[in-house]
Motif scaffolding. Structure first.
Motif, PDB file in Angstrom:
ATOM      1  N   MET A  53       0.816  -1.226   0.020  1.00 50.32           N
ATOM      2  CA  MET A  53      -0.009   0.084  -0.136  1.00 50.32           C
ATOM      3  C   MET A  53       0.825   1.396   0.051  1.00 50.32           C
ATOM      4  O   MET A  53       0.291   2.394   0.085  1.00 50.32           O
ATOM      5  N   ASN A  54       2.102   1.236  -0.296  1.00 40.77           N
ATOM      6  CA  ASN A  54       3.085   2.206  -0.449  1.00 40.77           C
ATOM      7  C   ASN A  54       4.252   1.970  -1.310  1.00 40.77           C
ATOM      8  O   ASN A  54       5.334   1.281  -0.842  1.00 40.77           O
ATOM      9  N   TYR A  55       3.897   2.225  -2.656  1.00 38.34           N
ATOM     10  CA  TYR A  55       4.547   1.671  -3.529  1.00 38.34           C
ATOM     11  C   TYR A  55       5.941   2.430  -3.579  1.00 38.34           C
ATOM     12  O   TYR A  55       6.979   1.486  -3.770  1.00 38.34           O
ATOM     13  N   THR A  56       6.114   3.719  -3.595  1.00 37.88           N
ATOM     14  CA  THR A  56       7.330   4.345  -3.589  1.00 37.88           C
ATOM     15  C   THR A  56       8.322   3.863  -2.290  1.00 37.88           C
ATOM     16  O   THR A  56       9.492   3.789  -2.605  1.00 37.88           O
ATOM     17  N   ILE A  95       9.230  -7.471  -8.479  1.00 42.78           N
ATOM     18  CA  ILE A  95       7.832  -7.481  -8.870  1.00 42.78           C
ATOM     19  C   ILE A  95       6.826  -6.889  -7.939  1.00 42.78           C
ATOM     20  O   ILE A  95       6.961  -7.349  -6.642  1.00 42.78           O
ATOM     21  N   ILE A  96       6.402  -5.537  -8.062  1.00 37.16           N
ATOM     22  CA  ILE A  96       5.376  -5.244  -7.019  1.00 37.16           C
ATOM     23  C   ILE A  96       3.861  -4.868  -7.645  1.00 37.16           C
ATOM     24  O   ILE A  96       3.840  -4.637  -8.749  1.00 37.16           O
ATOM     25  N   VAL A  97       3.097  -5.340  -6.557  1.00 34.04           N
ATOM     26  CA  VAL A  97       1.703  -5.238  -7.118  1.00 34.04           C
ATOM     27  C   VAL A  97       1.139  -3.995  -6.278  1.00 34.04           C
ATOM     28  O   VAL A  97       1.333  -3.999  -5.053  1.00 34.04           O
ATOM     29  N   SER A  98       0.555  -2.919  -6.922  1.00 35.50           N
ATOM     30  CA  SER A  98       0.198  -1.764  -5.910  1.00 35.50           C
ATOM     31  C   SER A  98      -1.166  -1.015  -6.759  1.00 35.50           C
ATOM     32  O   SER A  98      -1.237  -1.513  -8.056  1.00 35.50           O
ATOM     33  N   ASN A 131       5.764  -3.809 -12.678  1.00 31.56           N
ATOM     34  CA  ASN A 131       4.642  -3.323 -11.841  1.00 31.56           C
ATOM     35  C   ASN A 131       3.591  -3.757 -12.178  1.00 31.56           C
ATOM     36  O   ASN A 131       3.226  -3.655 -13.520  1.00 31.56           O
ATOM     37  N   ILE A 132       2.580  -4.292 -11.276  1.00 31.46           N
ATOM     38  CA  ILE A 132       1.515  -4.680 -11.682  1.00 31.46           C
ATOM     39  C   ILE A 132       0.412  -3.970 -10.845  1.00 31.46           C
ATOM     40  O   ILE A 132       0.352  -3.772  -9.777  1.00 31.46           O
ATOM     41  N   ALA A 133      -0.535  -3.355 -11.742  1.00 35.35           N
ATOM     42  CA  ALA A 133      -1.553  -2.503 -11.403  1.00 35.35           C
ATOM     43  C   ALA A 133      -2.646  -3.262 -10.741  1.00 35.35           C
ATOM     44  O   ALA A 133      -3.238  -4.041 -11.487  1.00 35.35           O
TER      45      ALA A 133
END
Length: 285
Positions: free
Chosen positions: A186-189, A205-208, A235-237
């Motif tokens: 919940m905090n991508y950056t 790999i990040i899901v946000s 990055n997965i939206a």
């Protein structure tokens, strides 16, 4: 390679971040494992070949059916763990020792001692490994292509400053299961900076949450978009429709035009909506 269009499971378990009424309707629609299985069968038939899901107990009979159907041989699975409610319920019902016996694979005594030992020595790595192994029992022999850590744990570890556990998780998943690890957040950056700059993980790999109105994009829509443009992570939206607040065409156009978005995770409860969203995403991406 991760597909650009990934089907998710929120609708199966009554999760909608905008409308409680919608969530209740969806939960009623998928009251049985057979209803979930039929939806996944349809998803597979129309050419969506990736499913990302929490390791919910209700999916166990679904996966048993899938194992017996050769059509699912090339269907890619992306489990997301740990499913915290499952462990919390077992702890309340049975106590800590029964919890260890129920969920730890292999030799119960060794697994239990390993878990207790890690608590005594304040080393959470063995606990993390036990949880991963426990959840993966459900998927033995299936086409697992990645293993994801849910944001409830990812963001807790960030908040506690235990960043090394994120690196240990990546290493363990790679060595034990031969697949990539991924993270929900919940905090991508903040997560991006830790994985790329601090831990030196190549293309994590990040899901946000990524969507046109900035719904649940933390710390802000502008900061997330700025970090995405670095294009040094996969990055997965998720929540790209903002739980129904954005019209599908607008939502698809936004993610297609946003540099750094590599794939989209979506859920829908009816065949018509699933097919419509799939086709729009494929045209946009």
């Amino acid at each position: 390679m991760i597909d650009k269009v990934i089907f998710g499971d929120n609708q199966f378990f009554g999760v909608n971040h905008m409308s409680e009424q919608t969530a209740i309707k969806q939960a009623q629609r998928f009251r049985t494992s057979e209803e979930i299985y039929k939806t996944l069968e349809y998803v597979n038939d129309i050419g969506i070949k990736s499913f990302m899901f929490t390791t919910h107990n209700q999916l166990e009979p679904v996966f048993d059916k899938m194992k017996g159907n050769p059509k699912f041989k090339d269907f890619k699975l992306y489990p997301s763990m740990p499913y915290a409610h499952k462990y919390a319920a077992a702890l309340v019902e049975s106590g800590p020792l029964e919890l260890i016996n129920k969920f730890t694979p292999g030799n119960k005594l060794i697994s239990g001692l390993k878990g207790v030992g890690s608590l005594i020595s304040a080393n959470p790595v063995p606990i993390m490994q036990l949880l991963v192994d426990s959840e993966m029992k459900l998927l033995k022999g299936m086409n697992v292509q990645g293993i994801f850590l849910l944001n409830i744990v990812t963001d807790l570890l960030i908040g506690l400053g235990m960043h090394n556990i994120l690196g240990e998780y990546v290493s363990y998943v790679d060595k034990k299961y031969g697949v990539k690890a991924g993270f929900f957040t919940m905090n991508y950056t903040k997560l991006h900076n830790i994985l790329v700059n601090e831990l030196g993980i190549d293309n994590p790999i990040i899901v946000s949450n990524i969507n046109k109105i900035g719904f649940r994009m933390n710390p802000s829509k502008d900061e997330v978009e700025h970090k995405l443009r670095e294009q040094n992570s996969f990055n997965i939206a998720m929540s790209f429709l903002a739980s129904g607040a954005i019209r599908p065409r607008e939502a698809c156009d936004y993610v297609a035009q946003t540099k750094g978005v590599n794939a989209v995770l979506f859920g829908a409860s009816t065949p018509a909506h699933i097919l419509e969203t799939k086709e729009m995403l494929e045209k946009s991406l």
